[in-house]
Design a protein around this motif. Structure first.
Motif, mmCIF file in Angstrom:
data_model
loop_
_atom_site.group_PDB
_atom_site.id
_atom_site.type_symbol
_atom_site.label_atom_id
_atom_site.label_comp_id
_atom_site.label_asym_id
_atom_site.label_seq_id
_atom_site.Cartn_x
_atom_site.Cartn_y
_atom_site.Cartn_z
ATOM 1 N N GLY A 31 0.807 -1.212 0.000
ATOM 2 C CA GLY A 31 0.000 0.000 0.000
ATOM 3 C C GLY A 31 0.843 1.265 0.000
ATOM 4 N N MET A 32 2.038 1.198 0.568
ATOM 5 C CA MET A 32 2.928 2.352 0.604
ATOM 6 C C MET A 32 3.467 2.678 -0.784
ATOM 7 S SD MET A 32 6.395 2.801 2.880
ATOM 8 C CE MET A 32 5.499 2.230 4.329
ATOM 9 N N TYR A 33 3.827 1.643 -1.532
ATOM 10 C CA TYR A 33 4.414 1.866 -2.849
ATOM 11 C C TYR A 33 3.364 1.930 -3.961
ATOM 12 C CZ TYR A 33 8.985 1.085 -0.769
ATOM 13 O OH TYR A 33 10.111 1.197 0.013
ATOM 14 N N LEU A 34 2.197 1.358 -3.700
ATOM 15 C CA LEU A 34 1.112 1.395 -4.691
ATOM 16 C C LEU A 34 -0.177 1.840 -3.999
ATOM 17 C CD1 LEU A 34 1.899 -2.003 -6.444
ATOM 18 C CD2 LEU A 34 2.380 0.278 -7.361
ATOM 19 N N PRO A 35 -0.212 3.087 -3.547
ATOM 20 C CA PRO A 35 -1.338 3.553 -2.738
ATOM 21 C C PRO A 35 -2.669 3.583 -3.474
ATOM 22 C CG PRO A 35 0.061 5.394 -3.381
ATOM 23 C CD PRO A 35 0.780 4.155 -3.794
#
Length: 206
Positions: free
Chosen positions: A165-169
């Motif tokens: 989720g951090m890299y592909l929010p």
């Protein structure tokens, strides 16, 4: 199990499952802009309801211990009964959320899959607790240890979901799928380690 489920239920789901579904729908309206919060609350509520399944009641009765089969085989069939219930419950929890929060089909399916895998993870935690603390009458201690184990075994999936989720929010479905992917081997490992629980459990003391 199927016969007993048909005898005891007027609907597809048990009363506990229906409460879960209704609560999840209410939470969708309350957190109308936060699908992650709805998902997290659904998983949290499941930690308290998963032990209400027929599989848990079966361990408290003498009948399964009298069946002349390997303990691992009996445990497999006991847990197999939970697949339709967890699947139906998860679908009915997030199908209304799909319409309320205007989610994509892929994200909804990913939520459903992740919830099912968390269900089996929590079943594994219950088996561990049953194996080591089944005869303990200190309820507060048992509940405290249970939630500590839930957190401990959920950490790998939470980390995987948070990293994705951090890299592909903007692709939350990948976060849910990553959690499901991590939960499958973790829950399989936990259940495998408890495969002989029916050999050690003393149902007369429960």
């Amino acid at each position: 199990h199927k016969i007993e489920n048909r005898r005891s239920k007027k609907l597809i789901l048990s009363t506990v499952s229906l409460v879960m579904v209704i609560t999840n729908i209410v939470m969708a309206f309350v957190f109308s802009d936060e699908p992650v919060a709805v998902f997290a609350l659904s998983i949290y509520m499941m930690t308290m309801s998963v032990a209400a399944g027929r599989w848990a009641k079966e361990l408290l009765l003498p009948y399964v211990y009298l069946v002349p089969e390997k303990s691992s085989k009996k445990l497999f069939h006991i847990l197999r009964e939970q697949i339709p219930n967890l699947t139906a419950e998860s679908i009915l929890c997030f199908l209304p959320v799909y319409f309320i929060l205007h989610l994509s089909i892929i994200e909804t399916v990913a939520m459903i899959l992740a919830r099912i895998t968390f269900g089996f993870l929590f079943i594994g935690v219950n088996l561990v607790l049953q194996r080591f603390m089944g005869s303990n009458d200190k309820k507060l201690l048992v509940v405290s240890v249970y939630f500590l184990l839930v957190v401990a075994f959920s950490i790998p999936a939470i980390i995987a979901g948070a990293v994705v989720g951090m890299y592909l929010p903007f692709n939350m479905e990948l976060s849910y799928l990553s959690m499901a992917a991590v939960n499958i081997p973790v829950s399989a490992m936990v259940i495998f380690c408890c495969r002989n629980i029916l050999e050690y459990a003393d149902y007369n003391n429960k």
